[in-house]
Design a protein around this motif. Sequence first.
Motif, short mmCIF file in Angstrom:
data_model
loop_
_atom_site.label_atom_id
_atom_site.label_comp_id
_atom_site.label_asym_id
_atom_site.label_seq_id
_atom_site.Cartn_x
_atom_site.Cartn_y
_atom_site.Cartn_z
N GLN A 232 0.89 -1.16 0.00
CA GLN A 232 0.00 0.00 0.00
C GLN A 232 0.93 1.21 0.00
OE1 GLN A 232 -2.52 0.24 3.45
NE2 GLN A 232 -2.99 2.39 3.07
N ILE A 233 0.85 2.06 -1.01
CA ILE A 233 1.77 3.19 -1.16
C ILE A 233 0.98 4.46 -1.36
CG2 ILE A 233 3.59 4.20 -2.61
CD1 ILE A 233 4.40 1.30 -3.32
N ALA A 234 1.35 5.50 -0.62
CA ALA A 234 0.76 6.82 -0.81
C ALA A 234 1.91 7.83 -0.84
CB ALA A 234 -0.20 7.14 0.33
N ALA B 27 5.86 10.02 1.98
CA ALA B 27 5.45 8.73 1.45
C ALA B 27 5.11 7.79 2.60
CB ALA B 27 6.56 8.12 0.60
N MET B 28 4.10 6.97 2.37
CA MET B 28 3.76 5.91 3.30
C MET B 28 3.84 4.60 2.51
SD MET B 28 0.25 4.97 5.31
CE MET B 28 -0.55 4.54 3.77
N VAL B 29 4.57 3.65 3.07
CA VAL B 29 4.71 2.33 2.43
C VAL B 29 4.36 1.28 3.48
CG1 VAL B 29 6.23 0.76 1.19
CG2 VAL B 29 6.56 3.23 0.95
N VAL B 30 3.33 0.51 3.21
CA VAL B 30 2.92 -0.59 4.09
C VAL B 30 3.11 -1.87 3.30
CG1 VAL B 30 1.04 -1.58 5.44
CG2 VAL B 30 1.21 0.92 5.20
N ASP B 31 4.04 -2.71 3.76
CA ASP B 31 4.36 -3.90 2.99
C ASP B 31 4.70 -5.07 3.91
OD1 ASP B 31 4.85 -4.92 0.18
OD2 ASP B 31 6.75 -5.45 1.12
N GLU B 32 4.27 -6.26 3.52
CA GLU B 32 4.54 -7.45 4.32
C GLU B 32 6.03 -7.71 4.48
OE1 GLU B 32 3.87 -10.41 6.79
OE2 GLU B 32 2.23 -9.21 5.96
N SER B 33 6.84 -7.30 3.52
CA SER B 33 8.28 -7.54 3.61
C SER B 33 8.91 -6.82 4.80
CB SER B 33 8.99 -7.12 2.32
OG SER B 33 8.96 -5.71 2.16
#
Length: 78
Positions: free
Chosen positions: A20-22, A33-39
């Motif tokens: 999920q990137i904004a 920037a916002m980065v929500v990632d399983e990694s």
Amino acid sequence: MAVYAQELEDLLRAAFPNAQIAVEGSDGKHMSAMVVDESFRGMNRVQQQRAVYAALKGKMDGANGELHALALTTKAPE
């Protein structure tokens, strides 16, 4: 040369395709920037942010970087 939101998002999307990137900002020098990632699961905040900076492929490197400031939020999905 300035970096624009779409360019930044494209770089992030290439590195984190399922995230999920904004990205916000319009002056080309100061963005967020916002980065929500399983990694990111199991990584501390510094490790997460290093992964994002690596994805930017030098856009923030040193005084000659195209992007001057990036307010960055990173996390694993809840």
